[in-house]
Design a protein around this motif. Sequence first.
Motif, PDB file in Angstrom:
ATOM      1  N   TYR A  16      16.470  26.643  -5.520  1.00  0.00           N
ATOM      2  CA  TYR A  16      16.938  25.261  -5.527  1.00  0.00           C
ATOM      3  C   TYR A  16      16.718  24.724  -4.128  1.00  0.00           C
ATOM      4  O   TYR A  16      17.140  25.354  -3.144  1.00  0.00           O
ATOM      5  N   ILE A  17      16.051  23.556  -4.019  1.00  0.00           N
ATOM      6  CA  ILE A  17      15.828  22.939  -2.717  1.00  0.00           C
ATOM      7  C   ILE A  17      16.463  21.556  -2.702  1.00  0.00           C
ATOM      8  O   ILE A  17      16.742  20.978  -3.756  1.00  0.00           O
ATOM      9  N   VAL A  18      16.681  21.046  -1.497  1.00  0.00           N
ATOM     10  CA  VAL A  18      17.110  19.650  -1.338  1.00  0.00           C
ATOM     11  C   VAL A  18      15.940  18.908  -0.703  1.00  0.00           C
ATOM     12  O   VAL A  18      15.405  19.327   0.323  1.00  0.00           O
ATOM     13  N   LEU A  19      15.488  17.854  -1.372  1.00  0.00           N
ATOM     14  CA  LEU A  19      14.393  17.038  -0.864  1.00  0.00           C
ATOM     15  C   LEU A  19      14.906  16.132   0.244  1.00  0.00           C
ATOM     16  O   LEU A  19      16.094  15.844   0.319  1.00  0.00           O
ATOM     17  N   ARG A  58      14.131  21.842   1.771  1.00  0.00           N
ATOM     18  CA  ARG A  58      14.768  23.016   2.358  1.00  0.00           C
ATOM     19  C   ARG A  58      15.527  23.802   1.291  1.00  0.00           C
ATOM     20  O   ARG A  58      16.242  23.233   0.476  1.00  0.00           O
ATOM     21  N   VAL A  59      15.376  25.128   1.327  1.00  0.00           N
ATOM     22  CA  VAL A  59      15.998  25.998   0.338  1.00  0.00           C
ATOM     23  C   VAL A  59      17.508  26.032   0.553  1.00  0.00           C
ATOM     24  O   VAL A  59      17.989  26.285   1.653  1.00  0.00           O
ATOM     25  N   LYS A  60      18.231  25.722  -0.500  1.00  0.00           N
ATOM     26  CA  LYS A  60      19.696  25.774  -0.460  1.00  0.00           C
ATOM     27  C   LYS A  60      20.221  26.980  -1.205  1.00  0.00           C
ATOM     28  O   LYS A  60      21.295  27.488  -0.893  1.00  0.00           O
ATOM     29  N   GLU A  61      19.482  27.453  -2.215  1.00  0.00           N
ATOM     30  CA  GLU A  61      19.951  28.586  -3.006  1.00  0.00           C
ATOM     31  C   GLU A  61      18.745  29.304  -3.606  1.00  0.00           C
ATOM     32  O   GLU A  61      17.802  28.676  -4.043  1.00  0.00           O
TER      33      GLU A  61
END
Length: 64
Positions: A16-19, A58-61
């Motif tokens: 899971y990433i945050v754009l 960026r990778v969050k999980e």
Amino acid sequence: MNGQTRTTITPGTHVYIVLKQDQRTGKLTKGIVKDILTKSSFHPHGIKVRLEDGQVGRVKEIIE
């Protein structure tokens, strides 16, 4: 697992990433890592990656 350490992320990892445009809301996007863009071994906000569909964030999980 969180995505702050580069060694835990390899191409093909489901994450899971945050754009960039979603950083304020924290909305997560699911995908498969194609390229790792962060050169350092650790980043406090998450390792930056490119997904197979071309999105960058960026990778969050890390999904087990």
